[in-house]
Write a protein that holds these residues in place. Structure first.
Motif, mmCIF file in Angstrom:
data_model
loop_
_atom_site.group_PDB
_atom_site.id
_atom_site.type_symbol
_atom_site.label_atom_id
_atom_site.label_comp_id
_atom_site.label_asym_id
_atom_site.label_seq_id
_atom_site.Cartn_x
_atom_site.Cartn_y
_atom_site.Cartn_z
ATOM 1 N N ASN A 85 0.995 -1.208 -0.077
ATOM 2 C CA ASN A 85 -0.066 -0.053 -0.074
ATOM 3 C C ASN A 85 0.708 1.231 -0.007
ATOM 4 N N ARG A 86 0.220 2.454 -0.264
ATOM 5 C CA ARG A 86 0.964 3.580 -0.105
ATOM 6 C C ARG A 86 0.365 4.700 0.816
ATOM 7 N N ARG A 87 0.943 5.319 1.687
ATOM 8 C CA ARG A 87 0.748 6.007 2.816
ATOM 9 C C ARG A 87 1.351 7.256 2.425
ATOM 10 N N ASP B 74 9.198 20.123 10.994
ATOM 11 C CA ASP B 74 8.029 19.031 11.481
ATOM 12 C C ASP B 74 8.207 17.769 10.301
ATOM 13 N N LEU B 75 7.831 16.645 11.006
ATOM 14 C CA LEU B 75 7.590 15.227 10.133
ATOM 15 C C LEU B 75 6.322 14.772 10.462
ATOM 16 N N GLN B 76 5.271 14.596 9.539
ATOM 17 C CA GLN B 76 4.190 13.866 9.672
ATOM 18 C C GLN B 76 4.149 12.680 8.889
ATOM 19 N N LEU B 77 3.515 11.475 9.534
ATOM 20 C CA LEU B 77 3.099 10.686 8.851
ATOM 21 C C LEU B 77 1.714 10.128 8.689
ATOM 22 N N GLU B 78 1.201 9.688 7.781
ATOM 23 C CA GLU B 78 -0.272 9.320 7.756
ATOM 24 C C GLU B 78 -0.434 8.247 8.763
ATOM 25 N N PRO B 79 -1.666 8.229 9.359
ATOM 26 C CA PRO B 79 -1.627 7.208 10.632
ATOM 27 C C PRO B 79 -1.895 5.796 9.987
ATOM 28 N N TYR B 80 -1.385 4.797 10.449
ATOM 29 C CA TYR B 80 -1.302 3.612 9.967
ATOM 30 C C TYR B 80 -1.426 2.441 11.050
#
Length: 102
Positions: free
Chosen positions: A78-80, A93-99
């Motif tokens: 998958n791709r997030r 800042d660094l943000q990751l999509e929730p997984y």
């Protein structure tokens, strides 16, 4: 007079381009470290420029704020999405999509 102005624009453009390349490399390194830390895979081994604006740092100085987007995968199929914000040469800042953690 016009020659001096043209030379100034060329030199300023070259400096901006060089600074942008350095910021992109730092953003890519931050993305790699974050993906490694959280046990996810950085896809395409790259970051993509998303936006540029002026912002103030902690000391109140005006800096260029660059935002980069990247994609990662937590399962391999998958791709997030993620985002990295650089304020001048520093990571802001660094943000990751929730997984889901497995």
């Amino acid at each position: 007079m016009w020659e001096a102005a043209a030379l100034f624009v060329i030199v300023a453009g070259a400096l901006f381009w060089t600074d942008s390349l350095r910021a992109r490399e730092r953003a890519l390194a931050a993305g790699r470290r974050a993906c490694e830390r959280y046990g996810v895979q950085l896809l395409d081994e790259t970051v993509a420029f998303a936006s540029l604006r002026l912002a103030r740092d902690e000391d109140g100085r005006v800096r260029l704020q660059r935002t980069y987007r990247f994609e990662f995968s937590d399962t391999g199929d998958n791709r997030r999405h993620g985002a990295i914000v650089m304020l001048g040469p520093e990571l802001a800042d660094l943000q990751l999509e929730p997984y889901r953690i497995q």
